[in-house]
Design an enzyme around this catalytic site. Structure first.
Site: not given
Ligand code: IMP
Length: 192
Positions: A9, A12, A68, A149-150, A171, A176-177
Site C-alpha cells: 500500500n 501507507k 496487522d 472498513g468498520y 482520526k 490504534h495504527r
Molecule cells: P489491516 O491489517 O490494516 O489490513 O486491517 C485489517 C482489517 O481490519 C481491515 O480490512 C478492516 O476491516 C479492519 N480495520 C483495521 N483498521 C481499521 C480502521 O482504522 N478503521 C476501520 N477498519 C479497520
C-alpha cells in the site's frame, strides 16, 4: 541500512516514511522486487504481523516490519479480530462485514469494542513488537462516509462522532495504527 515495510500500500508506506528519522530509508515490497501476496494464516494479530515480517526478512535478507489490525468486540468474544477484513466472506466487502456485525449485535446492550494494531519488527536478527489500541463503542447504525472498513460503526471513547465522521487528520491523532506506529518510531529513533 535500509528498512522494509512489508506492505504494497504505497499510501501507507509514504505516510510512515514521512514520520521516520532520515535513516533508515524506508522501502516498500515493490522496492525490493517482492510482488507476492504475503500469507496471513495465523490466528492472532501478533502471529500474522510476525509471519509477514519474518517471511520478508528471511527471504529477502532485509530488516523489515509488518502490521496487522483488527476490531475486537467484547460481547462477541473478541470477534471479528484477526478475521476483520474477511468477516462476511473472502471477497472482503466492508459493507457486508458491517451488516453482519450490526445483525449479530442487534439488541445487545454491551457495545464495547476496540481497534488494535500490532507491528512486528525483525531487525538485525532480533524480533520486536509494538501495539496500539483505541477503545470505543459500536453504534446501532452506520454514521459517516469517510475512512474505510468498520469506521462508520466505531465511535471512539470521549467522542460523539464515529471514525467515519472525522477527518483523517483527526482520526490519526487517536487511532490504534497511529499509536503503534509512534511506538515503532520512538524505538527506531532511540536505536539509530
Ligand atoms: P489491516 O491489517 O490494516 O489490513 O486491517 C485489517 C482489517 O481490519 C481491515 O480490512 C478492516 O476491516 C479492519 N480495520 C483495521 N483498521 C481499521 C480502521 O482504522 N478503521 C476501520 N477498519 C479497520
Amino acid at each position: 541500512m535500509e528498512l522494509v515495510f512489508a506492505s504494497s500500500n504505497s499510501g501507507k508506506i509514504k505516510e510512515i516514511a514521512l514520520l521516520l528519522p532520515e535513516h533508515p530509508v524506508l522501502k516498500g515490497l515493490a522496492d525490493i522486487g517482492c510482488n507476492e501476496e504475503l500469507a496471513e494464516t495465523q490466528t492472532t494479530l501478533e502471529g500474522n504481523a510476525l509471519q509477514k515480517a519474518r517471511y520478508v526478512s528471511e527471504n529477502y535478507k532485509v530488516n523489515c516490519f509488518a502490521d496487522d489490525s483488527g476490531l475486537e468486540i467484547e460481547a462477541l468474544d473478541g470477534r471479528p479480530g484477526v478475521y476483520s477484513a474477511r468477516y462476511a466472506g473472502e471477497q472482503k466487502i466492508a459493507a457486508d462485514n458491517i451488516a453482519k456485525i450490526l445483525q449479530e449485535m442487534s439488541g445487545l446492550k454491551n457495545r464495547k469494542a476496540r481497534f488494535r494494531t500490532v507491528i512486528a519488527l525483525c531487525l538485525e536478527g532480533k524480533e520486536f513488537q509494538f501495539e496500539g489500541t483505541v477503545n470505543g463503542t459500536i453504534t446501532t447504525a452506520k454514521q459517516g462516509i469517510q475512512g474505510f472498513g468498520y469506521d462508520p460503526i466505531f465511535q471512539p471513547e470521549g467522542y460523539t462522532q464515529t471514525f467515519a465522521q472525522m477527518s483523517l487528520a483527526e482520526k490519526n491523532t487517536i487511532s490504534h495504527r497511529a499509536k503503534a506506529i509512534s511506538k515503532l518510531i520512538a524505538f527506531l529513533k532511540d536505536t539509530y
